[in-house]
Design a protein around this motif. Sequence first.
Motif, mmCIF file in Angstrom:
data_model
loop_
_atom_site.group_PDB
_atom_site.id
_atom_site.type_symbol
_atom_site.label_atom_id
_atom_site.label_comp_id
_atom_site.label_asym_id
_atom_site.label_seq_id
_atom_site.Cartn_x
_atom_site.Cartn_y
_atom_site.Cartn_z
ATOM 1 N N LEU A 178 12.161 -7.335 5.656
ATOM 2 C CA LEU A 178 11.187 -7.597 4.704
ATOM 3 C C LEU A 178 9.859 -7.193 5.245
ATOM 4 O O LEU A 178 8.995 -6.353 4.554
ATOM 5 C CB LEU A 178 11.145 -8.997 4.284
ATOM 6 C CG LEU A 178 10.247 -9.323 3.117
ATOM 7 C CD1 LEU A 178 10.389 -8.644 1.859
ATOM 8 C CD2 LEU A 178 10.338 -10.910 3.010
ATOM 9 N N LEU A 179 9.594 -7.470 6.636
ATOM 10 C CA LEU A 179 8.529 -7.283 6.902
ATOM 11 C C LEU A 179 8.017 -5.589 7.236
ATOM 12 O O LEU A 179 7.058 -5.150 6.777
ATOM 13 C CB LEU A 179 8.297 -7.687 8.645
ATOM 14 C CG LEU A 179 8.028 -9.196 8.781
ATOM 15 C CD1 LEU A 179 7.914 -9.623 10.023
ATOM 16 C CD2 LEU A 179 6.477 -9.541 8.051
ATOM 17 N N ARG A 180 9.183 -4.815 7.551
ATOM 18 C CA ARG A 180 9.100 -3.526 7.543
ATOM 19 C C ARG A 180 8.854 -2.959 6.310
ATOM 20 O O ARG A 180 8.084 -2.133 5.779
ATOM 21 C CB ARG A 180 10.521 -3.046 7.916
ATOM 22 C CG ARG A 180 10.787 -1.602 8.283
ATOM 23 C CD ARG A 180 12.031 -1.265 8.824
ATOM 24 N NE ARG A 180 13.200 -1.635 8.154
ATOM 25 C CZ ARG A 180 13.589 -1.157 7.126
ATOM 26 N NH1 ARG A 180 12.986 0.082 6.454
ATOM 27 N NH2 ARG A 180 14.432 -1.550 6.285
ATOM 28 N N ILE A 181 9.440 -3.404 5.247
ATOM 29 C CA ILE A 181 9.295 -2.870 3.809
ATOM 30 C C ILE A 181 7.735 -3.271 3.370
ATOM 31 O O ILE A 181 7.012 -2.540 2.960
ATOM 32 C CB ILE A 181 10.319 -3.591 2.822
ATOM 33 C CG1 ILE A 181 11.583 -2.899 2.979
ATOM 34 C CG2 ILE A 181 9.753 -3.246 1.332
ATOM 35 C CD1 ILE A 181 12.885 -3.614 2.219
ATOM 36 N N TRP A 182 7.431 -4.537 3.708
ATOM 37 C CA TRP A 182 6.015 -4.792 3.298
ATOM 38 C C TRP A 182 5.027 -4.165 3.922
ATOM 39 O O TRP A 182 3.893 -3.517 2.988
ATOM 40 C CB TRP A 182 5.684 -6.459 3.956
ATOM 41 C CG TRP A 182 4.275 -6.912 3.648
ATOM 42 C CD1 TRP A 182 3.526 -6.968 2.702
ATOM 43 C CD2 TRP A 182 3.678 -7.339 5.010
ATOM 44 N NE1 TRP A 182 2.334 -7.338 3.101
ATOM 45 C CE2 TRP A 182 2.372 -7.569 4.405
ATOM 46 C CE3 TRP A 182 3.759 -7.126 6.254
ATOM 47 C CZ2 TRP A 182 1.154 -7.837 5.168
ATOM 48 C CZ3 TRP A 182 2.615 -7.612 6.934
ATOM 49 C CH2 TRP A 182 1.458 -7.816 6.520
ATOM 50 N N GLN A 183 5.152 -3.760 5.269
ATOM 51 C CA GLN A 183 4.130 -2.745 5.974
ATOM 52 C C GLN A 183 4.120 -1.328 5.244
ATOM 53 O O GLN A 183 3.236 -0.807 5.335
ATOM 54 C CB GLN A 183 4.742 -2.874 7.529
ATOM 55 C CG GLN A 183 4.020 -4.048 8.283
ATOM 56 C CD GLN A 183 4.659 -4.175 9.408
ATOM 57 O OE1 GLN A 183 5.921 -3.472 10.016
ATOM 58 N NE2 GLN A 183 4.118 -5.051 10.230
ATOM 59 N N ARG A 184 5.483 -0.932 5.140
ATOM 60 C CA ARG A 184 5.653 0.475 4.563
ATOM 61 C C ARG A 184 4.813 0.417 2.976
ATOM 62 O O ARG A 184 4.372 1.381 2.730
ATOM 63 C CB ARG A 184 6.844 0.845 4.307
ATOM 64 C CG ARG A 184 6.950 2.361 4.199
ATOM 65 C CD ARG A 184 8.177 2.944 3.867
ATOM 66 N NE ARG A 184 9.381 2.627 4.724
ATOM 67 C CZ ARG A 184 10.476 3.148 4.650
ATOM 68 N NH1 ARG A 184 10.745 3.843 3.647
ATOM 69 N NH2 ARG A 184 11.450 2.761 5.473
ATOM 70 N N THR A 185 5.242 -0.507 2.210
ATOM 71 C CA THR A 185 4.665 -0.610 0.672
ATOM 72 C C THR A 185 3.269 -1.105 0.431
ATOM 73 O O THR A 185 2.618 -0.901 -0.556
ATOM 74 C CB THR A 185 5.502 -1.108 -0.191
ATOM 75 O OG1 THR A 185 5.844 -2.451 0.605
ATOM 76 C CG2 THR A 185 7.071 -0.503 -0.169
#
Lengths: 262, 290
Positions: A178-185
């Motif tokens: 989720l953190l990875r997705i949040w950082q990406r999006t």
Amino acid sequence: MKLQIQGVGKEFAVRGADRPFTALDDVNLDVRAGEFLTLVGPSGCGKSTLLDLLAGLAVPSRGSILLDGTLVEGPGLDRGVVFQQYALFPWRTALSNVEFGLEAKAVPKRERAERARTYLELVGLSGFEERYPHELSGGMRQRVAIARSLAFDPDVLLMDEPFAALDAQTRESLQEELLRIWQRTGKTVVFITHGIDEAVYLGQRVAVMTSRPGRIKRVLDIDFDSREGDLRADARFGEYRHEVWTLLRDEVAAASEVVPVG
Amino acid sequence: MASVSVTTSQVLAREALQEASRTAGTAPGLLTRLLRGTARAAVAVGRRTAAIVALAAIWEVLPRLDVVDPTFLPPLSQVLVAWWDLLLSGELLDHTQASLVRSLAGCALAIVAAIPLGLLIGWYRPVADFLNPLLELFRNTAALAILPVFVLILGLGETSKVSIILYACAWPILLNTIAAVRGVDPLLVKSARSMGLRPFRLFQKVILPAAVPTIFTGIRLAGAYSILVLVAAEMVGAKAGLGYLINYAQFNFRVPEMYAGILTISVLGLLLNLLLVRLERRFSTWRVSR
Ligand SMILES: Nc1ncnc2c1ncn2[C@@H]1O[C@H](COP(=O)(O)OP(=O)(O)OP(=O)(O)O)[C@@H](O)[C@H]1O
Ligand SMILES: [Mg+2]
């Protein structure tokens, strides 16, 4: 400011009682654009109620909620909700579940499948497109639910204890994802949780709520020098954790209900 | 010496046996596995049909031993012969066809009428609350009790027969449809609403698909009812149909033919149910193991 919660109160009519039940009382909170905000509070303090109001699924009894400066008057595809119990449509495959929001958004059919596939891949589920929810594990179902909310590209992600029903290992890997997705999006995330560790690990800020009726007690800034490596081993992590715990302890005592720690 | 050689051969034989069983135990050959599988399947089939075979045997034997009066209950073989004759004469086919047309027409009309009505009643809570006492009253009134009313109003023709089947079939479909709509998981509705679905789309994309399996259960029940009521409906003023055949045969004391009619209708009901169960399963694959 992405979301502005101004003097929001929510009352429910209770059967058999002549006075309504106050679930939320004068909640004030601002959520910045692109921020990851976690919300903790004792059980029954009104976290889910607040999330319903943010999602536009319910109307506040008092006060107002602004999204990008305009009053929230109902649900919309500018916000995506992820529920604790996944809420996948059991008659639809994983792919078709992800397509649901895209159908609501009237995305052309060919593009729908393509986009759904992309988002399933983003949550690590390529190869499971044609599985039905009952053929997936709990963690996989929650991934599908997250992919579904991401696919129609909302600005704000509203998550209500999405990982509570999962085992510790699955939860940790989903947190990281989720953190990875949040950082990406770069989406704005409001994330409700029971877990103090989870709140501190995920949130840039942690909002702590009081027990019934719910209000915002304190908003803590969580400042790590870097998010690389094992945050949980950081000395600052323990301090933040203790701080949230102390804030919650009094509230839990007041609510005389147990909040699981961790 | 002879005794010694016997014991030796016995020992040898025992060893050979042990060897054989050891190899069979570690790596059962394809043939043994095949045999075992076939045997197991045969046992399963046997267990399922055992009761029916027993009933057939009793039916054959008791009248022959004069334990029961063969005039009223002829042996099964005689019934089967009568059945065969009816089949060859083409009579059986005509009756079956007449019955099936009535059953299917009544059932189809019930589906067409009761599903939309049930969806409407289930979706609009005030309508459901308003109609509920009425539904309870009619649901508990046996269809056969109302049969004379149908005959009185609609006469003795096809209309009254199809109508009574329609009436009997409509209830399980209607009640299941209402229950299906009202039983949709509120979380799914909430989830769809959070994605901005308006009531009509919500109904089309969530309520309807979620309700399909329960509605199908209603249709399956209706299928059974359509056969159950059929016989009674055909006992008044019919000129063809299995119910007519049974009634007519009894009236003319053609007892084996009467039983042949009864057997046919049982098998028909069984087949229809089998078909509908299959169909139901196909429409609710997603509901398994939940
Ligand atoms: N529809 C409703 N009608 C009446 N009371 C309600 C309704 N929804 C919530 N409540 C009450 O409002 C209070 C807050 O509920 P809410 O679900 O928001 O709590 P929560 O903080 O999410 O709790 P948990 O952490 O256990 O999920 C509870 O006391 C609950 O009983
Ligand atoms: Mg909650």
